[in-house]
Design a protein around this motif. Sequence first.
Motif, PDB file in Angstrom:
ATOM      1  N   UNK A  31       6.114   4.465  -2.891  1.00  0.00           N
ATOM      2  CA  UNK A  31       5.246   5.553  -2.966  1.00  0.00           C
ATOM      3  C   UNK A  31       4.311   5.675  -4.203  1.00  0.00           C
ATOM      4  N   UNK A  32       4.684   4.732  -5.168  1.00  0.00           N
ATOM      5  CA  UNK A  32       3.901   4.320  -6.485  1.00  0.00           C
ATOM      6  C   UNK A  32       3.070   3.272  -6.501  1.00  0.00           C
ATOM      7  N   UNK A  33       3.424   2.236  -5.837  1.00  0.00           N
ATOM      8  CA  UNK A  33       3.084   0.765  -5.938  1.00  0.00           C
ATOM      9  C   UNK A  33       2.833   0.333  -4.489  1.00  0.00           C
ATOM     10  N   UNK A  34       1.839  -0.619  -4.567  1.00  0.00           N
ATOM     11  CA  UNK A  34       1.606  -1.423  -3.192  1.00  0.00           C
ATOM     12  C   UNK A  34       1.694  -2.743  -3.677  1.00  0.00           C
ATOM     13  N   UNK A  35       2.913  -3.285  -3.334  1.00  0.00           N
ATOM     14  CA  UNK A  35       3.202  -4.897  -3.847  1.00  0.00           C
ATOM     15  C   UNK A  35       2.506  -5.687  -2.955  1.00  0.00           C
ATOM     16  N   UNK A  36       1.773  -6.858  -3.768  1.00  0.00           N
ATOM     17  CA  UNK A  36       1.229  -7.944  -3.110  1.00  0.00           C
ATOM     18  C   UNK A  36       2.027  -9.164  -3.558  1.00  0.00           C
TER      19      UNK A  36
END
Length: 332
Positions: A31-36
């Motif tokens: 909910x805080x980070x969109x990992x790539x």
Amino acid sequence: MQEVVIVTPELTPGGGGVGDYTLRVLEQWEGLVAPVFPESPVELPSQDGRLLVQYSAYGFDRFGYPRGLLRALRGWKQNGGGRLVIMFHEIWSFEPWLNKNWIVQAAHRRDLRKLLRHVDAIFTSTASQAEHLRRLASGVKVEVLPVGSNVRVVQPQESARRRGAAVLFGLQGSRARALRALGGELQALAAAQKITRLTTAGGGGVDEEREILRELRFADGWVQRGALPEAEISALLAGASFGISAQDELSITKSGTFMAYAAHGLNIVSPAAGPARAEPLCWATHPQELRQGISDAELAARAAHLREWQERTSSWPRIAERFAQALQLPAA
């Protein structure tokens, strides 16, 4: 959500320690980070951004020198204004100068030295690794961040603990080393009935382990459980009084097994323990000390100190928080 590029040599659950470590951090960031995840470690995004590297030299390269990655990271940082954070799970291997790999590791150190001065935040899991990194690139700041527990606590029930019951779990090699190193001490503890039952858990090494266990004479015997799901390991730890560890002082903070014992409130029996040792070993219990006799109140206090230390220094929320701060992520 904030985008964070994560470079890791593995990500499959149960596929390796670095992969499991990364997945636990991502759980805290939900909910805080969109990992790539780049398709290749050297194919980094050209734009500025936030980059977290889970560094394991042999994880990225079978010779222990991921030259392409090190140069790509340095170029990414020099050519943009992004934020670069590296967690060093491993550094370089230490070889005698006559070993052919000495030259490879010398080149590895050279490229690391060039990179370290461009890294915004550097973490590693042991004080000894931190000191090696500081010596390699004089003046860089390195923070020691102990690893998290590899077993989550599932509703511990203190009243269900079996008095005198001990657990030894972990990878095959670490269990075998512990039994070889502590076989005599465990035999003495069994004779004094300080430890009355030992349960081992973990995959592989069953025959070698059994040969050593047969020499021990625990009043209530011993059991080999083999590989178990995480929830069953947690239940096993919650029902025991002692965890057996043979990790030395230099590697204790990178032992997920030690952290699991501490998180589950066990007294940790360790040959590296001693009241003059730095935390957490000052709260562990030396086999000889246990054999000579320790009050239940003292054992309970030590277990509480270990659990508090683990929560304060290496719980998964704490680890994820430190990475978030280093990456300058906004608070959730």
